[in-house]
Design an enzyme around this catalytic site. Structure first.
Site, short mmCIF file in Angstrom:
data_model
loop_
_atom_site.label_atom_id
_atom_site.label_comp_id
_atom_site.label_asym_id
_atom_site.label_seq_id
_atom_site.Cartn_x
_atom_site.Cartn_y
_atom_site.Cartn_z
N TYR A 184 0.74 -1.21 -0.09
CA TYR A 184 0.09 -0.15 0.08
C TYR A 184 0.89 1.19 0.22
CZ TYR A 184 -3.75 -3.24 1.18
OH TYR A 184 -4.74 -4.05 0.95
N SER A 185 2.05 1.18 -0.21
CA SER A 185 3.07 1.96 -0.30
C SER A 185 2.97 3.43 -1.08
CB SER A 185 4.41 1.66 -0.81
OG SER A 185 5.52 2.55 -0.64
N ASN A 186 2.84 4.52 -0.56
CA ASN A 186 2.85 5.80 -1.11
C ASN A 186 4.01 6.24 -1.86
OD1 ASN A 186 0.39 6.39 0.34
ND2 ASN A 186 1.29 7.45 2.07
N ILE A 227 5.86 3.77 -3.64
CA ILE A 227 5.69 2.74 -4.70
C ILE A 227 4.87 3.63 -5.67
CG2 ILE A 227 4.55 0.98 -5.74
CD1 ILE A 227 7.41 0.19 -4.55
#
Ligand SMILES: *Cc1c(COP(=O)(O)O)cnc(C)c1O
Length: 312
Positions: A67-69, A71
């Site tokens: 869920y990485s911002n 990425i």
């Protein structure tokens, strides 16, 4: 390669609580700089992209959770500025892809999955060598964009010309906090709100980030020493943990002030600031700048995981 976006707007918050405390409240809306490449993640990427370009790399490789911002921002920035991108994702592949990862794929990012044990080795020379062998010449950016290039970019977030007394920011690795603290003038102070449990350990991380940055050749002379403090009481149980109180606060704040918040970072910091205002933590006459570090893309994932929250 031109890497400038519009300067982020500063929005005043008319809140009874702040007025009562005699404090002026403003939000620096990094979330509005660009539809996809925004927030503090853009500032952490900027000098990494410039270094990659300067060294003639055509592919960026970086790391993150599903869920990485970071990425999300790397996929979009890579696409925008003409890099191929590879995202090394922690854990197993889950199909269908969540909204964060399907966006990344749409932007052209190639996804690779590492089990948690291997992922933990991500900063070791052995894993770097493995990745270089598998993917060739790639410019590796650490998870979260959290290196000295990242600090350098974050020095540009606030801009030292703006004379706020206290600058508040949500804190994961504290790279953003370090950059902000380095940009301040005498009398200004950065206040960091860790979103992890037991965030006090970050004090040491911050000291070493500051020391390493000032010792590096990226550093330019700074007129005043970095002034910062940690407020560790608003993690809500830990990273990406939320409860009904936080969700209600976040939705109410958005309704009242027209500022959307993300549940993982900014909602916790804003909650903390409003709570501290009620406790008299700040001085009367202080002006506060709350840095909205973006991250709104992650709300889709949180709401999907906890469907009941969408109903509040
Ligand atoms: C990554 C992130 C942070 C934390 O930044 P650090 O530099 O790791 O402290 C804060 N807010 C948002 C929205 C983020 O995505």
């Amino acid at each position: 390669m031109s890497l400038t976006f519009l300067p982020p707007p500063i929005q005043q918050i008319n809140s009874k609580i702040a007025r009562h405390a005699g404090v002026d409240l403003y939000v620096l809306r990094l979330d509005l700089m660009h539809p996809w490449v925004n927030g503090n993640k853009w500032f952490k990427l900027k000098y990494n992209l410039l270094e990659a370009k300067e060294k003639n790399f055509t592919t960026l490789l970086t790391f993150g959770g599903a869920y990485s911002n970071h990425i999300y921002a790397t996929a979009a920035a890579g696409n925008l500025f003409g890099f191929r991108t590879i995202g090394v994702i922690r854990g197993e592949e889950r199909l269908p892809l969540n909204p964060t990862l399907s966006f990344a794929v749409q932007q052209g990012m190639q996804l690779v999955y590492l089990n948690r044990e291997m992922y933990r080795q991500r900063n070791t020379p052995a894993l770097k060598e493995y990745l270089q062998q598998r993917f060739g010449e790639v410019f590796i950016i650490p998870e979260g964009g959290s290196n000295l290039n990242g600090v350098r970019g974050c020095i540009e977030i606030v801009g030292s010309a703006i004379a706020f007394d206290r600058i508040c920011v949500a804190c994961g690795t504290a790279t953003t906090l370090a950059g902000i603290a380095l940009s301040l003038n005498a009398g200004q102070r950065a206040i960091a709100f860790p979103v992890l449990k037991n965030g006090a350990f970050l004090a040491q991380e911050i000291e070493s980030l500051l020391t390493n940055y000032l010792a590096s050749d990226l550093s330019t002379p700074h007129s005043s020493p970095a002034s910062w403090e940690l407020v560790c009481d608003y993690h809500f149980g830990g990273y990406a943990k939320v409860n009904d109180e936080l969700l209600m606060f976040s939705q109410q704040f958005t309704q009242e002030h027209g500022v959307p918040l993300d549940y993982v970072y900014t909602a916790k910091m804003f909650y903390g600031v409003m709570d501290l205002l009620q406790q008299g933590f700040f001085c009367r006459g202080d002006s506060l700048l709350l840095v909205h570090t973006g991250g709104l893309q992650g709300n889709a994932g949180i709401e999907e995981r906890f469907q009941r929250f969408a109903k509040i």
